[in-house]
Design a protein around this motif. Structure first.
Motif, PDB file in Angstrom:
ATOM      1  N   SER A   1       0.827  -1.211   0.000  1.00 19.66           N
ATOM      2  CA  SER A   1       0.000   0.000   0.000  1.00 19.66           C
ATOM      3  C   SER A   1       0.859   1.256   0.000  1.00 19.66           C
ATOM      4  O   SER A   1       0.412   2.314  -0.410  1.00 19.66           O
ATOM      5  CB  SER A   1      -0.953   0.010   1.193  1.00 19.66           C
ATOM      6  N   CYS A   2       2.101   1.149   0.459  1.00 20.60           N
ATOM      7  CA  CYS A   2       3.002   2.304   0.487  1.00 20.60           C
ATOM      8  C   CYS A   2       3.717   2.513  -0.841  1.00 20.60           C
ATOM      9  O   CYS A   2       4.161   3.603  -1.148  1.00 20.60           O
ATOM     10  CB  CYS A   2       4.051   2.133   1.589  1.00 20.60           C
ATOM     11  N   ILE A   3       3.856   1.436  -1.611  1.00 20.87           N
ATOM     12  CA  ILE A   3       4.566   1.525  -2.887  1.00 20.87           C
ATOM     13  C   ILE A   3       3.544   1.720  -3.994  1.00 20.87           C
ATOM     14  O   ILE A   3       2.572   1.006  -4.089  1.00 20.87           O
ATOM     15  CB  ILE A   3       5.389   0.246  -3.147  1.00 20.87           C
ATOM     16  N   SER A   4       3.814   2.717  -4.853  1.00 21.20           N
ATOM     17  CA  SER A   4       2.900   2.970  -5.961  1.00 21.20           C
ATOM     18  C   SER A   4       3.686   3.473  -7.144  1.00 21.20           C
ATOM     19  O   SER A   4       4.685   4.169  -6.988  1.00 21.20           O
ATOM     20  CB  SER A   4       1.871   4.010  -5.525  1.00 21.20           C
ATOM     21  N   ASN A   5       3.251   3.127  -8.324  1.00 19.27           N
ATOM     22  CA  ASN A   5       3.897   3.626  -9.537  1.00 19.27           C
ATOM     23  C   ASN A   5       3.275   4.920 -10.013  1.00 19.27           C
ATOM     24  O   ASN A   5       3.711   5.492 -10.997  1.00 19.27           O
ATOM     25  CB  ASN A   5       3.795   2.579 -10.657  1.00 19.27           C
ATOM     26  N   GLU A   6       2.237   5.408  -9.318  1.00 20.18           N
ATOM     27  CA  GLU A   6       1.584   6.652  -9.720  1.00 20.18           C
ATOM     28  C   GLU A   6       2.493   7.834  -9.430  1.00 20.18           C
ATOM     29  O   GLU A   6       3.165   7.867  -8.407  1.00 20.18           O
ATOM     30  CB  GLU A   6       0.307   6.868  -8.908  1.00 20.18           C
ATOM     31  N   PRO A   7       2.521   8.835 -10.296  1.00 14.90           N
ATOM     32  CA  PRO A   7       3.247  10.056  -9.977  1.00 14.90           C
ATOM     33  C   PRO A   7       2.643  10.704  -8.730  1.00 14.90           C
ATOM     34  O   PRO A   7       1.474  10.509  -8.417  1.00 14.90           O
ATOM     35  CB  PRO A   7       3.027  10.956 -11.202  1.00 14.90           C
ATOM     36  N   ASN A   8       3.465  11.482  -8.039  1.00 20.15           N
ATOM     37  CA  ASN A   8       3.040  12.107  -6.788  1.00 20.15           C
ATOM     38  C   ASN A   8       1.782  12.952  -6.974  1.00 20.15           C
ATOM     39  O   ASN A   8       0.888  12.926  -6.148  1.00 20.15           O
ATOM     40  CB  ASN A   8       4.176  12.962  -6.218  1.00 20.15           C
ATOM     41  N   ASP A   9       1.674  13.698  -8.089  1.00 21.26           N
ATOM     42  CA  ASP A   9       0.497  14.531  -8.336  1.00 21.26           C
ATOM     43  C   ASP A   9      -0.777  13.693  -8.399  1.00 21.26           C
ATOM     44  O   ASP A   9      -1.814  14.101  -7.911  1.00 21.26           O
ATOM     45  CB  ASP A   9       0.649  15.309  -9.646  1.00 21.26           C
ATOM     46  N   LYS A  10      -0.699  12.516  -9.015  1.00 19.15           N
ATOM     47  CA  LYS A  10      -1.889  11.664  -9.112  1.00 19.15           C
ATOM     48  C   LYS A  10      -2.283  11.141  -7.740  1.00 19.15           C
ATOM     49  O   LYS A  10      -3.460  11.038  -7.428  1.00 19.15           O
ATOM     50  CB  LYS A  10      -1.649  10.515 -10.075  1.00 19.15           C
ATOM     51  N   LYS A  11      -1.289  10.771  -6.917  1.00 20.15           N
ATOM     52  CA  LYS A  11      -1.586  10.310  -5.565  1.00 20.15           C
ATOM     53  C   LYS A  11      -2.273  11.426  -4.787  1.00 20.15           C
ATOM     54  O   LYS A  11      -3.246  11.195  -4.087  1.00 20.15           O
ATOM     55  CB  LYS A  11      -0.312   9.899  -4.835  1.00 20.15           C
ATOM     56  N   LEU A  12      -1.751  12.644  -4.910  1.00 18.50           N
ATOM     57  CA  LEU A  12      -2.335  13.773  -4.187  1.00 18.50           C
ATOM     58  C   LEU A  12      -3.742  14.069  -4.684  1.00 18.50           C
ATOM     59  O   LEU A  12      -4.631  14.376  -3.895  1.00 18.50           O
ATOM     60  CB  LEU A  12      -1.457  15.016  -4.335  1.00 18.50           C
ATOM     61  N   ALA A  13      -3.943  13.988  -5.977  1.00 16.84           N
ATOM     62  CA  ALA A  13      -5.269  14.285  -6.535  1.00 16.84           C
ATOM     63  C   ALA A  13      -6.312  13.321  -6.006  1.00 16.84           C
ATOM     64  O   ALA A  13      -7.462  13.698  -5.808  1.00 16.84           O
ATOM     65  CB  ALA A  13      -5.235  14.251  -8.057  1.00 16.84           C
ATOM     66  N   THR A  14      -5.928  12.075  -5.781  1.00 20.03           N
ATOM     67  CA  THR A  14      -6.896  11.133  -5.241  1.00 20.03           C
ATOM     68  C   THR A  14      -7.066  11.328  -3.741  1.00 20.03           C
ATOM     69  O   THR A  14      -8.109  11.027  -3.190  1.00 20.03           O
ATOM     70  CB  THR A  14      -6.479   9.673  -5.536  1.00 20.03           C
ATOM     71  N   LYS A  15      -6.048  11.863  -3.076  1.00 17.53           N
ATOM     72  CA  LYS A  15      -6.122  12.110  -1.634  1.00 17.53           C
ATOM     73  C   LYS A  15      -7.038  13.292  -1.323  1.00 17.53           C
ATOM     74  O   LYS A  15      -7.736  13.294  -0.325  1.00 17.53           O
ATOM     75  CB  LYS A  15      -4.705  12.391  -1.110  1.00 17.53           C
ATOM     76  N   PHE A  16      -7.019  14.313  -2.165  1.00 23.14           N
ATOM     77  CA  PHE A  16      -7.775  15.531  -1.925  1.00 23.14           C
ATOM     78  C   PHE A  16      -9.111  15.498  -2.673  1.00 23.14           C
ATOM     79  O   PHE A  16      -9.295  14.722  -3.594  1.00 23.14           O
ATOM     80  CB  PHE A  16      -6.987  16.764  -2.393  1.00 23.14           C
ATOM     81  N   ASN A  17      -9.965  16.422  -2.304  1.00 21.96           N
ATOM     82  CA  ASN A  17     -11.204  16.629  -3.039  1.00 21.96           C
ATOM     83  C   ASN A  17     -10.831  16.976  -4.480  1.00 21.96           C
ATOM     84  O   ASN A  17     -10.119  17.945  -4.726  1.00 21.96           O
ATOM     85  CB  ASN A  17     -11.979  17.769  -2.366  1.00 21.96           C
ATOM     86  N   GLN A  18     -11.286  16.179  -5.433  1.00 18.73           N
ATOM     87  CA  GLN A  18     -10.917  16.349  -6.842  1.00 18.73           C
ATOM     88  C   GLN A  18     -11.223  17.749  -7.378  1.00 18.73           C
ATOM     89  O   GLN A  18     -10.402  18.345  -8.055  1.00 18.73           O
ATOM     90  CB  GLN A  18     -11.648  15.312  -7.701  1.00 18.73           C
ATOM     91  N   GLU A  19     -12.406  18.239  -7.079  1.00 20.00           N
ATOM     92  CA  GLU A  19     -12.811  19.547  -7.602  1.00 20.00           C
ATOM     93  C   GLU A  19     -11.932  20.655  -7.027  1.00 20.00           C
ATOM     94  O   GLU A  19     -11.460  21.525  -7.761  1.00 20.00           O
ATOM     95  CB  GLU A  19     -14.293  19.808  -7.305  1.00 20.00           C
ATOM     96  N   ASP A  20     -11.702  20.640  -5.718  1.00 21.78           N
ATOM     97  CA  ASP A  20     -10.847  21.660  -5.102  1.00 21.78           C
ATOM     98  C   ASP A  20      -9.418  21.570  -5.628  1.00 21.78           C
ATOM     99  O   ASP A  20      -8.771  22.588  -5.873  1.00 21.78           O
ATOM    100  CB  ASP A  20     -10.867  21.546  -3.578  1.00 21.78           C
ATOM    101  N   TYR A  21      -8.919  20.362  -5.797  1.00 19.94           N
ATOM    102  CA  TYR A  21      -7.575  20.162  -6.335  1.00 19.94           C
ATOM    103  C   TYR A  21      -7.459  20.832  -7.714  1.00 19.94           C
ATOM    104  O   TYR A  21      -6.508  21.565  -7.983  1.00 19.94           O
ATOM    105  CB  TYR A  21      -7.276  18.665  -6.436  1.00 19.94           C
ATOM    106  N   LYS A  22      -8.440  20.594  -8.579  1.00 23.38           N
ATOM    107  CA  LYS A  22      -8.436  21.193  -9.919  1.00 23.38           C
ATOM    108  C   LYS A  22      -8.519  22.711  -9.846  1.00 23.38           C
ATOM    109  O   LYS A  22      -7.864  23.420 -10.619  1.00 23.38           O
ATOM    110  CB  LYS A  22      -9.609  20.658 -10.747  1.00 23.38           C
ATOM    111  N   LEU A  23      -9.324  23.236  -8.926  1.00 25.50           N
ATOM    112  CA  LEU A  23      -9.490  24.684  -8.803  1.00 25.50           C
ATOM    113  C   LEU A  23      -8.235  25.360  -8.241  1.00 25.50           C
ATOM    114  O   LEU A  23      -7.896  26.476  -8.639  1.00 25.50           O
ATOM    115  CB  LEU A  23     -10.717  25.009  -7.959  1.00 25.50           C
TER     116      LEU A  23
END
Length: 163
Positions: free
Chosen positions: A20-42
């Protein structure tokens, strides 16, 4: 048999935690899923308006994305003295005026100029991020005011010139 079950269970738990700690996703993608998607985009859009306001000589983008109570301070590298000039302050009005003329000649930036946005944290009312641009690095604090994300604090520094 019970003796073998405990190490096996511990091994399975360890592998589950590790995977669960290892991921091939870029950091931005991990953060985007962690945060509210709409607020992240705004938040990303507000920072994009800020940088494009300067790159594209469009002060309306500054007015759209930057709070009128902006607090901006910075550190400019003086290549002649080979040192930083610090605590350069700028208001919203000064930033808006700068955007209207900074790249008017079109020679300060081009299609390859950096415009890298890293979003560190997005909450319901506050966010923090970093921009790497032609002039250097800007670190941001943003606030959600009247349901719109606005940049309220910026601390920046130019990159030292290498010889």
């Amino acid at each position: 048999m019970k003796i073998l079950k405990l190490p096996f269970i511990l091994l399975c738990l360890s592998l589950a935690i590790l995977s669960s700690c290892i991921s091939n996703e870029p950091n931005d993608k991990k953060l985007a899923t962690k945060f509210n998607q709409e607020d992240y985009k705004l938040v990303n859009a507000a920072i994009l308006d800020y940088v494009d306001g300067l790159y594209l000589v469009d002060s309306t983008r500054i007015d759209k994305s930057v709070d009128k109570k902006l607090r901006k301070v910075g550190f400019w590298y003086n290549p002649d003295k080979k040192e930083y000039v610090d605590n350069l302050e700028m208001t919203h009005t000064q930033l808006s005026n700068l955007a209207a003329k900074w790249n008017k000649s079109g020679k300060r930036v081009n299609k390859d100029s950096p415009k890298e946005i890293e979003i560190f944290d997005v909450n319901s009312k506050t966010a923090s991020a970093k921009l790497t641009a032609a002039w250097g690095i800007d670190l941001f604090h943003l606030a959600k005011v009247d349901n719109q994300w606005k940049i309220v604090n910026v601390i920046w520094q130019s990159q030292p010139k290498t010889e």
